[in-house]
Scaffold this motif. Structure first.
Motif, PDB file in Angstrom:
ATOM      1  N   TYR A 137       0.875  -1.106  -0.108  1.00  0.00           N
ATOM      2  CA  TYR A 137       0.024   0.056  -0.456  1.00  0.00           C
ATOM      3  C   TYR A 137       1.084   1.529   0.295  1.00  0.00           C
ATOM      4  CZ  TYR A 137      -3.051   3.732   1.659  1.00  0.00           C
ATOM      5  OH  TYR A 137      -3.689   4.704   1.884  1.00  0.00           O
ATOM      6  N   CYS A 138       2.110   1.880   0.915  1.00  0.00           N
ATOM      7  CA  CYS A 138       3.265   2.438   0.995  1.00  0.00           C
ATOM      8  C   CYS A 138       3.136   2.781  -0.837  1.00  0.00           C
ATOM      9  CB  CYS A 138       3.885   2.201   2.018  1.00  0.00           C
ATOM     10  SG  CYS A 138       2.920   2.093   3.328  1.00  0.00           S
ATOM     11  N   TYR A 139       3.693   1.469  -1.247  1.00  0.00           N
ATOM     12  CA  TYR A 139       4.827   1.368  -2.861  1.00  0.00           C
ATOM     13  C   TYR A 139       3.653   1.758  -3.431  1.00  0.00           C
ATOM     14  CZ  TYR A 139       7.655  -0.676  -5.729  1.00  0.00           C
ATOM     15  OH  TYR A 139       8.849  -0.835  -7.034  1.00  0.00           O
ATOM     16  N   PHE A 140       2.753   1.651  -2.780  1.00  0.00           N
ATOM     17  CA  PHE A 140       1.668   2.424  -4.225  1.00  0.00           C
ATOM     18  C   PHE A 140       1.157   4.123  -4.402  1.00  0.00           C
ATOM     19  CE2 PHE A 140      -3.008   3.656  -4.874  1.00  0.00           C
ATOM     20  CZ  PHE A 140      -3.091   2.767  -6.441  1.00  0.00           C
ATOM     21  N   ILE A 141       0.743   4.532  -3.441  1.00  0.00           N
ATOM     22  CA  ILE A 141       0.903   5.839  -2.326  1.00  0.00           C
ATOM     23  C   ILE A 141       2.446   6.557  -3.642  1.00  0.00           C
ATOM     24  CG2 ILE A 141       0.400   7.510  -0.765  1.00  0.00           C
ATOM     25  CD1 ILE A 141      -1.763   5.653  -1.334  1.00  0.00           C
ATOM     26  N   LEU A 142       3.584   5.887  -2.777  1.00  0.00           N
ATOM     27  CA  LEU A 142       4.654   6.706  -3.570  1.00  0.00           C
ATOM     28  C   LEU A 142       4.674   6.231  -5.346  1.00  0.00           C
ATOM     29  CD1 LEU A 142       7.038   4.939  -0.905  1.00  0.00           C
ATOM     30  CD2 LEU A 142       6.865   7.308  -0.977  1.00  0.00           C
ATOM     31  N   LEU A 143       4.137   5.609  -5.699  1.00  0.00           N
ATOM     32  CA  LEU A 143       4.099   6.199  -7.324  1.00  0.00           C
ATOM     33  C   LEU A 143       2.729   7.012  -7.523  1.00  0.00           C
ATOM     34  CD1 LEU A 143       4.038   1.990  -7.642  1.00  0.00           C
ATOM     35  CD2 LEU A 143       5.820   3.424  -8.037  1.00  0.00           C
ATOM     36  N   LEU A 144       1.585   6.961  -6.870  1.00  0.00           N
ATOM     37  CA  LEU A 144       0.972   7.716  -7.239  1.00  0.00           C
ATOM     38  C   LEU A 144       1.432   9.306  -6.481  1.00  0.00           C
ATOM     39  CD1 LEU A 144      -2.372   8.002  -7.163  1.00  0.00           C
ATOM     40  CD2 LEU A 144      -2.619   8.459  -5.122  1.00  0.00           C
ATOM     41  N   ALA A 145       2.325   9.530  -6.159  1.00  0.00           N
ATOM     42  CA  ALA A 145       3.010  11.000  -5.509  1.00  0.00           C
ATOM     43  C   ALA A 145       3.800  11.001  -6.822  1.00  0.00           C
ATOM     44  CB  ALA A 145       3.786  10.918  -4.626  1.00  0.00           C
ATOM     45  N   ALA A 146       4.432   9.799  -7.685  1.00  0.00           N
ATOM     46  CA  ALA A 146       5.477  10.519  -8.384  1.00  0.00           C
ATOM     47  C   ALA A 146       4.392  10.900  -9.566  1.00  0.00           C
ATOM     48  CB  ALA A 146       6.429   8.968  -8.461  1.00  0.00           C
ATOM     49  N   PHE A 147       3.586   9.695  -9.969  1.00  0.00           N
ATOM     50  CA  PHE A 147       2.687  10.428 -11.602  1.00  0.00           C
ATOM     51  C   PHE A 147       1.697  11.077 -11.611  1.00  0.00           C
ATOM     52  CE2 PHE A 147       3.378   5.234 -11.401  1.00  0.00           C
ATOM     53  CZ  PHE A 147       5.274   5.508 -12.030  1.00  0.00           C
ATOM     54  N   PRO A 207      10.237  12.722 -11.437  1.00  0.00           N
ATOM     55  CA  PRO A 207       9.765  11.519 -10.300  1.00  0.00           C
ATOM     56  C   PRO A 207       9.621  10.255 -11.192  1.00  0.00           C
ATOM     57  CG  PRO A 207       8.973  13.813 -10.254  1.00  0.00           C
ATOM     58  CD  PRO A 207       9.302  14.261 -10.949  1.00  0.00           C
ATOM     59  N   THR A 208       8.636  10.454 -12.264  1.00  0.00           N
ATOM     60  CA  THR A 208       8.736   9.120 -12.823  1.00  0.00           C
ATOM     61  C   THR A 208       9.945   8.292 -13.258  1.00  0.00           C
ATOM     62  OG1 THR A 208       6.449  10.211 -13.588  1.00  0.00           O
ATOM     63  CG2 THR A 208       7.539   8.054 -14.609  1.00  0.00           C
ATOM     64  N   ILE A 209      10.644   8.950 -14.245  1.00  0.00           N
ATOM     65  CA  ILE A 209      11.318   9.039 -14.580  1.00  0.00           C
ATOM     66  C   ILE A 209      12.316   8.216 -13.230  1.00  0.00           C
ATOM     67  CG2 ILE A 209      13.868   9.682 -15.590  1.00  0.00           C
ATOM     68  CD1 ILE A 209      12.106  11.295 -17.334  1.00  0.00           C
ATOM     69  N   ALA A 210      12.782   8.609 -12.132  1.00  0.00           N
ATOM     70  CA  ALA A 210      13.261   8.770 -11.313  1.00  0.00           C
ATOM     71  C   ALA A 210      13.408   7.119 -11.252  1.00  0.00           C
ATOM     72  CB  ALA A 210      13.250   8.817  -9.729  1.00  0.00           C
ATOM     73  N   LEU A 265       8.836   5.044 -20.845  1.00  0.00           N
ATOM     74  CA  LEU A 265       8.033   6.679 -21.222  1.00  0.00           C
ATOM     75  C   LEU A 265       8.615   7.739 -21.157  1.00  0.00           C
ATOM     76  CD1 LEU A 265       4.434   4.701 -21.531  1.00  0.00           C
ATOM     77  CD2 LEU A 265       6.176   4.356 -23.720  1.00  0.00           C
ATOM     78  N   GLY A 266       8.415   8.223 -20.242  1.00  0.00           N
ATOM     79  CA  GLY A 266       8.335   9.380 -18.986  1.00  0.00           C
ATOM     80  C   GLY A 266      10.604  10.002 -20.016  1.00  0.00           C
ATOM     81  N   GLU A 267      11.379   8.894 -19.771  1.00  0.00           N
ATOM     82  CA  GLU A 267      12.346   9.147 -20.222  1.00  0.00           C
ATOM     83  C   GLU A 267      12.427   8.754 -21.979  1.00  0.00           C
ATOM     84  OE1 GLU A 267      16.243  10.144 -20.812  1.00  0.00           O
ATOM     85  OE2 GLU A 267      15.482  10.213 -19.025  1.00  0.00           O
ATOM     86  N   LEU A 268      11.898   8.573 -23.396  1.00  0.00           N
ATOM     87  CA  LEU A 268      11.590   8.699 -23.798  1.00  0.00           C
ATOM     88  C   LEU A 268      11.118   9.920 -24.498  1.00  0.00           C
ATOM     89  CD1 LEU A 268      10.266   5.252 -25.022  1.00  0.00           C
ATOM     90  CD2 LEU A 268      12.421   5.915 -25.332  1.00  0.00           C
ATOM     91  N   CYS A 269       9.748  10.928 -23.344  1.00  0.00           N
ATOM     92  CA  CYS A 269       9.269  12.015 -23.786  1.00  0.00           C
ATOM     93  C   CYS A 269      10.974  13.159 -23.105  1.00  0.00           C
ATOM     94  CB  CYS A 269       8.713  12.385 -22.944  1.00  0.00           C
ATOM     95  SG  CYS A 269       6.607  11.681 -23.359  1.00  0.00           S
ATOM     96  N   ALA A 270      11.561  12.814 -22.491  1.00  0.00           N
ATOM     97  CA  ALA A 270      12.253  13.417 -21.991  1.00  0.00           C
ATOM     98  C   ALA A 270      12.919  13.668 -23.674  1.00  0.00           C
ATOM     99  CB  ALA A 270      13.203  13.311 -20.980  1.00  0.00           C
ATOM    100  N   ILE A 295      15.371  11.877  -4.358  1.00  0.00           N
ATOM    101  CA  ILE A 295      16.836  12.423  -5.124  1.00  0.00           C
ATOM    102  C   ILE A 295      16.349  13.529  -5.886  1.00  0.00           C
ATOM    103  CG2 ILE A 295      18.453  12.213  -7.199  1.00  0.00           C
ATOM    104  CD1 ILE A 295      19.091   9.979  -4.364  1.00  0.00           C
ATOM    105  N   ALA A 296      15.338  12.427  -6.354  1.00  0.00           N
ATOM    106  CA  ALA A 296      14.445  13.094  -7.901  1.00  0.00           C
ATOM    107  C   ALA A 296      13.878  14.488  -7.894  1.00  0.00           C
ATOM    108  CB  ALA A 296      13.861  12.129  -8.584  1.00  0.00           C
TER     109      ALA A 296
END
Length: 317
Positions: free
Chosen positions: A34-44, A90-93, A120-125, A277-278
């Motif tokens: 659950y914590c993992y999912f919430i962290l990903l929610l912040a990134a995305f 954050p997504t690229i990280a 996908l985020g890195e390809l956009c970058a 870090i990101a």
């Protein structure tokens, strides 16, 4: 000073709200998945729309956009792509999650979903000729490799593919565009002149310690400092600025303590470290408060989650 007071109120209230939402969501369930999912929610939070638009723009205008513009009406969006990429950082990280051990998270699809979106985020970058995007990807890979991985076939395979991909990239027209940017866009070590901007605005802050009203009109030499804390301080004053710096340093302390805590789930700790870090590097080099406020709110959402994970400590299994 009504203008500065308005800025403080309109930025502070949503900031407190996002921090509180992140903290409370993470506190509701101490399971690692659950914590993992919430962290990903912040990134995305800021990335989905940008990834979609970036892929559409790639289909319409080619893989590389040398002029760094976005949209069909190219002139309208000039100079905005650095802010678009900052919201992808954050997504690229999450590319660093490749080295994670999947058995520590109940739903393995979460890690692969995050890794795929990071690619996908890195390809956009790269599409927007962002050296920051490549730098964050490299740092995330190194961090993930050092923090979680052992030398095994999967690690060797990934490193080999990365080296081959980089050598192939050196032979493409895309690399030539990056080289041209290095020659004309400024030294990467100084952040393309960001050091001058930061120093300029620090001097203006010393002259105006309670904040600068209508700074766009008073000081036209530079617009943004390209630094979250300096941009905030120049509008809101030194006292709120110092409070924000202390808050951010405290969050960085939590990130480090979570990363080295043996009792916290290592997959969760690794994701906290990658995102920490990101966010820090992006906030240090981008005009987040005015240019990319969603990224600022995403960061505060992340801070709330980190505070909850640090508080729960051994409970994150």
């Amino acid at each position: 000073n009504n203008t500065n007071l308005t800025t403080i109120v309109t930025r502070s209230l949503p900031a407190v709200l996002f921090f509180a939402v992140g903290f409370n969501l993470a506190s509701k369930n101490k399971k690692a998945t659950y914590c993992y999912f919430i962290l990903l929610l912040a990134a995305f939070f800021t990335s989905f729309v940008n990834i979609y638009n970036g892929l559409i723009d790639t289909a319409q205008n080619g893989f590389i956009v040398p002029e760094r513009m976005f949209g069909r009406d190219r002139e309208e969006f000039t100079q905005t792509t650095s802010l678009i990429v900052s919201e992808l950082i954050p997504t690229i990280a999450c590319i660093g999650l490749f080295f994670d051990k999947p058995n520590l998270i109940d739903d393995k699809r979460l890690r692969w979903f995050a890794f795929a979106l990071g690619i996908l985020g890195e390809l956009c970058a790269i599409h927007y000729v962002s050296r920051a995007g490549i730098l964050i990807m490299a740092l995330s890979v190194i961090t993930g490799l050092i923090y979680r991985s052992k030398i095994n076939f999967r690690t060797i395979f990934f490193i080999s593919i990365t080296i081959l991909a980089y050598l192939s990239f050196l032979q493409t027209d895309a690399y030539a565009v990056f080289e041209l940017k290095n020659e004309t866009g400024g030294d990467l070590a100084t952040g393309n002149g960001r050091d001058e901007r930061m120093l300029y605005w620090l001097n203006r802050i010393i002259e105006n310690p309670i904040g600068i009203v209508n700074w766009q009109n008073q000081y036209s030499q530079y617009s943004w400092a390209h630094n979250f804390w300096i941009d905030f301080t120049k509008e809101c004053g030194i006292i709120p600025g110092i409070a924000l710096v202390l808050f951010s340093l405290r969050n960085l302390y939590y990130v480090v303590r979570i990363a080295i805590n043996r009792h916290i789930n290592k997959s969760v700790a690794q994701l906290v470290l990658l995102l920490g870090i990101a966010y820090f590097l992006t906030l240090f080099t981008e005009p987040t408060m005015q240019g990319a406020p969603l990224l600022m709110f995403s960061y505060l959402f992340f801070c709330g989650i980190v505070r909850s994970i640090y508080k729960n400590g051994k409970g994150i299994k």
